[in-house]
Write a protein that holds these residues in place. Structure first.
Motif, PDB file in Angstrom:
ATOM      1  N   LYS A 156       0.383  -1.451   0.213  1.00 17.19           N
ATOM      2  CA  LYS A 156       0.578   0.105  -0.237  1.00 17.19           C
ATOM      3  C   LYS A 156       0.825   1.338   0.264  1.00 17.19           C
ATOM      4  O   LYS A 156       0.300   2.345  -0.005  1.00 17.19           O
ATOM      5  N   ASN A 157       1.671   1.459   0.811  1.00 20.64           N
ATOM      6  CA  ASN A 157       2.887   2.424   1.354  1.00 20.64           C
ATOM      7  C   ASN A 157       3.251   2.474  -0.279  1.00 20.64           C
ATOM      8  O   ASN A 157       4.010   3.751  -1.253  1.00 20.64           O
ATOM      9  N   ALA A 158       3.679   1.435  -1.092  1.00 26.47           N
ATOM     10  CA  ALA A 158       4.524   1.421  -2.539  1.00 26.47           C
ATOM     11  C   ALA A 158       4.148   2.411  -3.118  1.00 26.47           C
ATOM     12  O   ALA A 158       4.338   2.716  -3.545  1.00 26.47           O
ATOM     13  N   GLU A 159       1.969   1.604  -3.506  1.00 30.51           N
ATOM     14  CA  GLU A 159       1.330   2.049  -4.275  1.00 30.51           C
ATOM     15  C   GLU A 159       1.160   3.280  -4.078  1.00 30.51           C
ATOM     16  O   GLU A 159       0.367   4.939  -4.842  1.00 30.51           O
ATOM     17  N   THR A 160       0.938   4.181  -2.782  1.00 30.22           N
ATOM     18  CA  THR A 160       1.328   5.325  -2.530  1.00 30.22           C
ATOM     19  C   THR A 160       2.017   6.330  -2.922  1.00 30.22           C
ATOM     20  O   THR A 160       1.668   7.638  -3.982  1.00 30.22           O
ATOM     21  N   GLU A 161       3.104   5.621  -2.416  1.00 30.38           N
ATOM     22  CA  GLU A 161       4.412   7.119  -3.349  1.00 30.38           C
ATOM     23  C   GLU A 161       4.445   6.442  -4.937  1.00 30.38           C
ATOM     24  O   GLU A 161       4.872   7.689  -5.358  1.00 30.38           O
ATOM     25  N   VAL A 166       3.819   8.868  -9.959  1.00 27.39           N
ATOM     26  CA  VAL A 166       3.209   9.496 -11.392  1.00 27.39           C
ATOM     27  C   VAL A 166       1.964  11.513 -10.831  1.00 27.39           C
ATOM     28  O   VAL A 166       2.817  11.640 -12.224  1.00 27.39           O
ATOM     29  N   ALA A 167       1.656  11.611  -9.646  1.00 31.82           N
ATOM     30  CA  ALA A 167       1.554  13.268  -9.753  1.00 31.82           C
ATOM     31  C   ALA A 167       2.227  13.777  -9.478  1.00 31.82           C
ATOM     32  O   ALA A 167       1.819  15.466 -10.515  1.00 31.82           O
ATOM     33  N   ASN A 168       3.781  13.928  -9.439  1.00 32.83           N
ATOM     34  CA  ASN A 168       4.600  14.710  -8.981  1.00 32.83           C
ATOM     35  C   ASN A 168       5.075  14.648 -10.765  1.00 32.83           C
ATOM     36  O   ASN A 168       5.607  16.191 -11.569  1.00 32.83           O
ATOM     37  N   LYS A 173       5.018  18.290 -15.331  1.00 36.52           N
ATOM     38  CA  LYS A 173       4.680  18.682 -16.955  1.00 36.52           C
ATOM     39  C   LYS A 173       4.227  19.355 -17.214  1.00 36.52           C
ATOM     40  O   LYS A 173       3.844  20.471 -18.300  1.00 36.52           O
ATOM     41  N   ARG A 174       3.030  19.792 -16.522  1.00 34.27           N
ATOM     42  CA  ARG A 174       1.893  20.842 -16.085  1.00 34.27           C
ATOM     43  C   ARG A 174       2.985  22.185 -16.165  1.00 34.27           C
ATOM     44  O   ARG A 174       2.145  23.141 -16.749  1.00 34.27           O
ATOM     45  N   LYS A 175       4.069  21.911 -14.935  1.00 35.74           N
ATOM     46  CA  LYS A 175       4.784  23.946 -14.903  1.00 35.74           C
ATOM     47  C   LYS A 175       5.448  23.603 -15.589  1.00 35.74           C
ATOM     48  O   LYS A 175       5.475  25.523 -16.208  1.00 35.74           O
ATOM     49  N   MET A 176       5.846  22.586 -16.841  1.00 30.96           N
ATOM     50  CA  MET A 176       7.274  22.905 -17.677  1.00 30.96           C
ATOM     51  C   MET A 176       6.017  22.938 -18.518  1.00 30.96           C
ATOM     52  O   MET A 176       6.856  24.822 -19.623  1.00 30.96           O
ATOM     53  N   GLU A 177       4.890  22.847 -18.863  1.00 33.13           N
ATOM     54  CA  GLU A 177       3.798  23.494 -20.294  1.00 33.13           C
ATOM     55  C   GLU A 177       3.727  24.948 -20.031  1.00 33.13           C
ATOM     56  O   GLU A 177       3.689  25.620 -20.695  1.00 33.13           O
ATOM     57  N   LYS A 178       3.636  25.251 -18.185  1.00 36.22           N
ATOM     58  CA  LYS A 178       2.602  25.934 -17.673  1.00 36.22           C
ATOM     59  C   LYS A 178       4.298  27.306 -18.189  1.00 36.22           C
ATOM     60  O   LYS A 178       3.861  28.258 -18.891  1.00 36.22           O
ATOM     61  N   TRP A 179       5.181  26.973 -17.952  1.00 41.44           N
ATOM     62  CA  TRP A 179       6.843  27.739 -17.829  1.00 41.44           C
ATOM     63  C   TRP A 179       6.909  27.657 -19.591  1.00 41.44           C
ATOM     64  O   TRP A 179       7.113  29.236 -20.396  1.00 41.44           O
ATOM     65  N   ARG A 180       6.429  26.874 -20.599  1.00 37.76           N
ATOM     66  CA  ARG A 180       6.715  27.540 -21.977  1.00 37.76           C
ATOM     67  C   ARG A 180       6.134  28.321 -22.219  1.00 37.76           C
ATOM     68  O   ARG A 180       5.446  29.068 -23.206  1.00 37.76           O
ATOM     69  N   ASP A 181       4.259  28.167 -21.827  1.00 39.07           N
ATOM     70  CA  ASP A 181       3.551  29.293 -21.777  1.00 39.07           C
ATOM     71  C   ASP A 181       4.267  30.737 -21.578  1.00 39.07           C
ATOM     72  O   ASP A 181       3.277  31.669 -22.821  1.00 39.07           O
ATOM     73  N   GLU A 182       4.398  30.794 -20.890  1.00 43.07           N
ATOM     74  CA  GLU A 182       5.041  31.832 -19.831  1.00 43.07           C
ATOM     75  C   GLU A 182       5.848  32.426 -20.521  1.00 43.07           C
ATOM     76  O   GLU A 182       5.884  33.613 -21.506  1.00 43.07           O
ATOM     77  N   LEU A 183       6.950  31.638 -21.547  1.00 45.23           N
ATOM     78  CA  LEU A 183       8.292  31.982 -22.560  1.00 45.23           C
ATOM     79  C   LEU A 183       7.355  32.505 -23.569  1.00 45.23           C
ATOM     80  O   LEU A 183       8.292  33.616 -23.924  1.00 45.23           O
ATOM     81  N   ASP A 184       6.580  31.573 -24.616  1.00 49.10           N
ATOM     82  CA  ASP A 184       6.027  32.101 -25.792  1.00 49.10           C
ATOM     83  C   ASP A 184       5.053  33.771 -25.006  1.00 49.10           C
ATOM     84  O   ASP A 184       5.254  34.357 -26.123  1.00 49.10           O
ATOM     85  N   LEU A 185       4.844  33.739 -24.289  1.00 43.19           N
ATOM     86  CA  LEU A 185       3.541  34.865 -24.447  1.00 43.19           C
ATOM     87  C   LEU A 185       4.811  36.220 -24.163  1.00 43.19           C
ATOM     88  O   LEU A 185       4.502  37.394 -24.318  1.00 43.19           O
TER      89      LEU A 185
END
Length: 457
Positions: A156-161, A166-168, A173-185
């Motif tokens: 269970k602990n391994a599954e949680t980790e 996966v969430a991290n 990826k979300r942050k990188m995409e956001k930074w790319r969008d900010e860079l493009d902007l």
């Protein structure tokens, strides 16, 4: 399958543990195990004193054994039961000791290996703890069951980790995409800013080109007229020189006057001023200021005006149509709110996002200003702010409108920057003597305006 298994067990019980064949005239030892007489006497051949049971190693006091008549009859009955292929195969698959070719009945706890009764009396295992297979299996089964709980928790602990990883990953990826969008902007904003500057410089060049061209044309016209006069005077003088003395002297004064009054037109100096463009002087310094002095602020709902709505993360404020309950700790009668953090030394930079249209005030104020008063915000009353009205933040490029506020307490300066265009907006100089609090205010007419505190990464 259950009947076949039961039948196999019955046939095993009717078999001699030594020869593994059906018991022939079975005899019973003191410990209750049954053998063929010839098998057990052959096993005890040469032994003196005590005689160990080949199954449980119980020491029988002598060779005297009792004939088991009932078991003899049962064995005869079992032999008459047809043996299926699967049952014969099951009997053939009974594991035997590799050294003595006997049924494995014992388990060595030290070496974790299965042994037969003959192995116990050998010199290799005389001093080792040997226990019957049934007892060993029960003990190890309990141990294995005790592992299940711990392994289940570990799983269970391994599954949680794993889910966290996966969430991290998705968050990264979300942050990188956001930074790319900010860079493009940001690149689009800079490109737009450069295009505006280019158009302005190009317009200046066109104006200068037109002015220079007009001056050159006028200068060329004057020089052309001067050339015409020179040509006429030259022809007239050449003709005079060919005339008689009387004709030459007639009207000679006019020729002398024309020659003496000749004036060469001024030549226009065509010195063009080259237009050049560099990044705004605040561009590089501003980015360094943000990286070095940026702070994270949170709004203080305890002193917010009742007309203002503070977000749950205390990072955004909007004006609400229905006024809340009176707040005796509110800053002023104006819809304003302070941050929870204040500064009485050092340099600090914070970034504010403004969305919508309307009027707002950004700046700092003294911590000691009176609460719930009608004082108009001004430097004389301890307020230093920058005011924006009526779509001032509408930019040439789409995106959020970012305003940077920089406080240099020791130098006594408060500066405001438009981070969308990377340009200086306004600033104040003052000798600060007490703690200053970041200040935010929204006019009642600005119901569609939202002020958010953010961080530039």
């Amino acid at each position: 399958m259950a009947i076949a298994a039961s039948l196999a067990k019955l046939q095993a019980e009717a078999s001699c543990p030594i020869c593994l064949d059906y018991l022939r005239d079975p005899v019973t030892t003191e410990c209750g195990h049954n053998f063929c007489p010839s098998c057990i006497h052959q096993r005890w051949e040469g032994l003196q004193g005590t005689f160990p049971c080949p199954v449980c190693l119980h020491h029988c006091p002598d060779r005297s054994l009792k004939r088991n008549t009932q078991l003899c009859h049962m064995t005869e009955i079992v032999q008459q039961i047809p043996t299926s292929v699967n049952q014969r195969k099951l009997q053939e698959e009974i594991p035997l000791c590799g050294q003595h070719n006997e049924v494995l009945t014992l388990f060595c706890e030290k070496n974790m290996e299965l042994l037969c009764a003959q192995c116990r009396v050998s010199s290799d295992h005389q001093d080792e703890p040997l226990i019957p297979i049934e007892e060993a299996a029960a003990s190890h089964r309990r141990m294995l069951k005790s592992y299940i709980g711990a392994l289940t928790n570990n799983l269970k602990n391994a599954e949680t980790e794993y889910k966290k990883q996966v969430a991290n990953t998705w968050e990264m990826k979300r942050k990188m995409e956001k930074w790319r969008d900010e860079l493009d902007l940001e690149c689009k904003e800079h490109k737009c800013f450069l295009e505006i500057e280019r158009d302005q410089i190009d317009n200046n060049l066109l104006i200068e080109e037109k002015n220079v061209e007009e001056k050159l044309i006028e200068n060329g016209r004057q020089i052309s007229y001067h050339m015409f006069r020179l040509s006429n005077l030259l022809s007239e003088i050449e003709d005079k020189c060919l005339q008689t003395d009387l004709d030459l002297l007639t009207g000679i004064e006019g020729i002398h006057n024309s020659y003496g009054n000749l004036e060469t037109p001024a030549v226009f100096s065509c010195e063009l001023k080259k237009e050049s463009y560099n990044l705004p002087p605040h561009y590089l310094g501003l980015h360094k200021m943000i990286r070095t002095f940026q702070v994270g602020l949170t709004l203080d709902p305890q002193i917010a005006h009742p007309s203002l709505s503070i977000s749950s993360d205390r990072k955004s404020v909007t004006y609400r149509t229905s006024e809340g309950l009176p707040n005796p700790h509110a800053l002023t009668s104006y819809p304003a709110v302070l941050s929870s953090e204040g500064f009485d030394a050092g340099r600090h930079f914070w970034v504010v996002n403004i969305e919508g249209t309307g009027e707002c005030l950004l700046g700092v104020c003294k911590e000691s200003i009176p609460r719930n008063t009608l004082i108009s915000p001004s430097p004389s009353n301890g307020y230093w702010q920058y005011q924006q009205k009526n779509e001032v933040f509408r930019l040439f490029c789409a995106g959020q409108h970012k305003i940077g506020v920089f406080l240099d307490y020791e130098l006594g300066e408060l500066s405001f920057y438009n981070l969308n265009t990377v340009s200086f907006l306004d600033g104040f100089s003052y000798t600060f003597t007490e703690k200053l609090m970041p200040y935010f205010s929204i006019a009642p007419s600005s119901e569609s305006l939202t002020i958010s505190i953010t961080k530039v990464k």
